[in-house]
Design an enzyme around this catalytic site. Structure first.
Site, short mmCIF file in Angstrom:
data_model
loop_
_atom_site.label_atom_id
_atom_site.label_comp_id
_atom_site.label_asym_id
_atom_site.label_seq_id
_atom_site.Cartn_x
_atom_site.Cartn_y
_atom_site.Cartn_z
N GLU A 28 0.84 -1.19 0.00
CA GLU A 28 0.00 0.00 0.00
C GLU A 28 0.88 1.25 0.00
O GLU A 28 1.77 1.37 0.85
CB GLU A 28 -0.89 -0.01 1.25
CG GLU A 28 -1.87 -1.17 1.27
CD GLU A 28 -2.39 -1.50 2.66
OE1 GLU A 28 -2.06 -0.80 3.63
OE2 GLU A 28 -3.14 -2.51 2.78
N LEU A 67 -6.14 -1.63 -0.88
CA LEU A 67 -5.89 -1.65 0.56
C LEU A 67 -6.48 -2.93 1.16
O LEU A 67 -7.65 -2.95 1.57
CB LEU A 67 -6.53 -0.40 1.19
CG LEU A 67 -6.00 0.08 2.52
CD1 LEU A 67 -6.49 1.49 2.81
CD2 LEU A 67 -6.37 -0.84 3.66
N GLN A 107 1.99 -2.11 5.92
CA GLN A 107 2.31 -0.74 6.30
C GLN A 107 2.79 -0.59 7.75
O GLN A 107 3.68 0.19 8.03
CB GLN A 107 1.10 0.14 6.04
CG GLN A 107 1.42 1.58 5.82
CD GLN A 107 0.35 2.25 4.99
OE1 GLN A 107 -0.79 2.37 5.44
NE2 GLN A 107 0.68 2.67 3.79
N HIS A 149 -0.11 0.91 15.92
CA HIS A 149 0.97 1.20 14.97
C HIS A 149 2.33 0.88 15.58
O HIS A 149 3.34 1.35 15.08
CB HIS A 149 0.95 2.68 14.56
CG HIS A 149 -0.15 3.04 13.62
ND1 HIS A 149 -1.47 2.93 13.95
CD2 HIS A 149 -0.13 3.53 12.36
CE1 HIS A 149 -2.23 3.33 12.93
NE2 HIS A 149 -1.43 3.70 11.95
N GLU A 206 -4.76 -6.30 3.23
CA GLU A 206 -3.56 -7.01 3.64
C GLU A 206 -3.62 -8.50 3.35
O GLU A 206 -2.62 -9.13 2.98
CB GLU A 206 -3.27 -6.78 5.13
CG GLU A 206 -2.79 -5.37 5.45
CD GLU A 206 -3.90 -4.34 5.49
OE1 GLU A 206 -5.09 -4.74 5.50
OE2 GLU A 206 -3.60 -3.13 5.53
#
Lengths: 329, 347
Positions: free
Chosen positions: A32, A61, A85, A132, A63
């Site tokens: 992505e 988008l 990402q 994240h 995964e």
């Protein structure tokens, strides 16, 4: 080995991908925002311009399909390198990784293999939003058929990534986000490979050993240097491949020092520290002078970032644990 | 979207079929072979001579008609339900039976046949098919991909992600949904509120077709046309073949718990029966030929069963084979220790 230049870990990743694309027409990058945008961290910066959209491919988008389609690309004869990402976004693809990537070779009795690499930013410490900053290596290491690598230096980032792309087995390549731009080092030019499954001795020592990887290497080294001021020579070993683990080096340093500390930024329970301590028991039980110790993050979800520095192991907390290990009678 | 059909339930052609009478005869013979295999496999399971088995009874028309469009350059990406398709594309009967007997060395296709191991997690093979097609196109290699899945699979995320990828990258893939109305015990109307699966093709910008899956001539035409589109660079096709599941989900399933009468049975009939009626009306099939074909099929299956039962029990060494291409040293140590301990324990 050609003389290299001083580079960040992130630039070393880019250089490895550049070399792989230049050397092997079978290599194809997918993910992505990796095309014109060069990836959200810029790991593929400039590669779209250099190799074109057929080889540096922005995907929808999704995964699971990034990994699932990479399986198909590999089956068809290519060497796909997929980017996820952030490690927290790997979870939708875990079915593909655990059910298929890891066992195509096994189920097809060696006929159909998937020599692919899945790269992703890993670990915390950059004040990122929720999910994240994951350190989910234990899930991957626990899956037979996969290999898992984590560089902590620019040279290793390049060398391990090129070995991963060349490996006949699928490799999950975890890139410590915190080190992307914070470490710099000499990176050999051209094709530079570091074998998978071999640890790196960061620092020699006979009084104790710290086993660590990724972003835990710099604070571990800091703790070892502080122990030196107290008169202890503590070795630091960067495992850099988590599957397969370098049992030989783990055993050797456990025997040599008798005092073992494992540091990771993944939660304690069921973490890789338990496995490494078990290896020390198997390989060096009669040489141990103190109970092996683990420094890990607590068994909580990764917290909101305002408290992440307290949550993560730091030089000072590693030093405290080290003192205890070293002074145990 | 109207369901397309060539043969009615009595085997009368509603329009001239694309397949010749001879091609249709070959198709019926293929269907009879895999029906014989399927019914024998069910008996073997009931007798405890193989493990859990997923029958494809009623899907013979789809599977036989679909693979006749494949060539040696093509890829078959099956699920556990598609043993019939795999056999007709070249998987030896023995390899198919050994798979269902739980033998590690099984489901191995000949070198000139690219048949993947059957996918077990639902819909997960759909992105693989999209990726293989993408890879073939990228390398300008010959070949297309045919993948099968059921109606339940269309509720999974991988169905969506895989078809979406296939559309975006315009890959040479035929996505063939065998909509048999049931995902174990859950009926089709619980999988989607949409009137069909085929209409979803529009949402992916790809070609879609809704066909009568119990009409083998219709399936043969639809797959052939989809394969031609794929070969000529026109991209993927989603075909929904309406059929119904004559047997249980697997031999572990008891459909009496959730299904009494299936109205599809009366609206779709049986694919073998429909093709047979057609050929008989055309004077291209006789009772003698039927018996001869079945006899030959029974002999082939019996031969494979005899070979299966003569196979030695797989060795514990096979547990460790083909895990890695480059085996880590500890993996080798582990194997040696494990096998030595097992041997000692068994002495």
């Amino acid at each position: 080995m050609s003389p290299g230049t001083e580079k960040t870990l992130l630039a070393a990743v880019t250089e490895a991908l550049d070399v792989a694309l230049a050397e092997d027409p079978r290599v194809l990058l997918l993910g992505e925002d990796i095309g014109l945008n060069g990836g959200v961290f810029r790991a593929t910066d400039g590669l779209f311009e250099k190799y074109g959209g057929e080889r540096v491919v922005d995907t929808p988008l999704a995964e699971s399909a990034i990994v699932g389609a990479a399986i198909g690309l590999a089956l068809s004869g290519l060497r796909p390198v997929a980017e996820i990402q952030f490690m927290g976004f790997l979870y939708p693809a875990l079915d593909q990784i655990l059910s298929h990537v890891s066992r195509f070779r096994y189920r097809s009795r060696g006929r159909f293999t998937v020599p692919l690499v899945v790269r992703m930013p890993y670990g915390g410490g950059v004040q990122a939003p929720e999910l994240h900053a994951e350190s989910a290596e234990a899930h991957l290491v626990h899956t037979p058929g996969l290999k898992v690598a984590v560089p902590s230096t620019p040279a290793d980032a390049k060398g391990l990534l090129l070995s991963a792309i060349d490996d006949p087995d699928p490799v999950l390549f975890l890139e410590p986000m915190r080190l992307y731009r914070s470490v710099k080092g000499e990176v050999p030019a051209g094709v530079h490979k570091v074998p998978l499954g071999k640890a790196r001795i960061v620092r020699e020592g006979n009084d104790g050993v710290i086993f660590c990887w990724g972003a835990m290497v710099p604070p571990s080294l800091q703790a070892a240097r502080r122990a030196k001021e107290d008169g202890f020579d503590v070795a630091v070993v960067d495992l850099r491949t988590l599957s397969p683990l370098d049992r030989e080096t783990i055993g050797k340093f456990a025997r040599q020092t008798g005092r073992v500390l494992v540091v990771h930024e993944a939660p304690l329970t069921g973490g890789l520290g338990a496995e490494i301590v078990a290896i020390c028991q198997e390989e060096a039980f009669w040489h141990l002078e103190a109970p092996p110790q683990r420094v890990a993050v607590p068994d909580t979800p990764y917290p909101a970032f305002a408290v992440e520095e307290d949550y993560l192991p730091q030089g000072a907390t590693i030093y405290r644990a080290l003192q205890k290990t070293l002074k145990e009678p | 979207m109207e369901m397309e059909r060539i043969l009615d339930l009595e085997g009368r052609p509603l329009r001239p079929p694309r397949l010749s009478l001879e091609e249709s005869r070959v198709l019926l013979k293929a269907m009879l072979l895999i029906r014989t295999f399927d019914s024998r496999a069910l008996s073997l399971q009931r007798q405890g001579r193989i493990g859990t088995y997923a029958p494809f009874t009623g899907l013979e028309g789809i599977q036989a008609a679909a693979v006749r469009s494949l060539t040696a350059a093509d890829w078959l990406v099956p699920t556990y339900r598609d043993t019939g398709a795999a056999i007709l594309f070249g998987l030896p009967l023995l390899e198919a039976l050994a798979y269902w007997k739980g033998f590690p060395d099984s489901y191995r296709a000949p070198a000139d046949r690219q048949i993947l191991p059957p996918s077990v997690p639902i819909a997960t093979q759909i992105p693989h098919a999209a990726g293989i097609g993408w890879g073939l196109k990228h390398q300008k290699k010959e070949g297309i991909v045919l993948t099968f899945f059921g109606d339940g699979a269309t509720s999974e995320g991988d169905f969506h992600e895989g078809l979406n990828f296939a559309g975006v990258f315009k890959t040479p893939v035929v996505f063939l949904c065998q909509n048999n109305g049931w995902a174990i015990s859950v009926p089709f109307h619980r999988q989607t509120a949409a009137e069909s699966i085929a209409i979803r093709a529009q949402g992916y910008g790809i070609h879609g077709r809704l066909i009568d899956g119990n009409d083998p001539l219709m399936v043969a035409e639809a797959v052939q046309e989809a394969a031609e589109r794929a070969r000529s660079g026109e991209g993927p096709t989603l075909i929904e073949a309406r059929t119904y599941r004559q047997g249980p989900h697997t031999t572990s399933d008891d459909p009496r718990r959730y299904r009494q009468e299936d109205p599809l049975e009366t609206t779709l009939g049986d694919p073998v029966e429909r093709l047979r009626l057609y050929l008989q009306k055309e004077g291209a099939w006789s009772a003698e030929e039927e018996e001869e074909t079945l006899q030959e099929a029974r002999e082939k299956v019996a031969q494979a069963v005899a070979e299966l039962e003569a196979l030695p029990r797989p060795s514990p060494e096979s547990i460790f084979e083909h895990v890695y291409g480059a085996e880590p040293p500890f993996f080798q140590q582990q194997r040696d220790r494990f096998l030595a301990t097992l041997k000692e324990a068994q002495e």
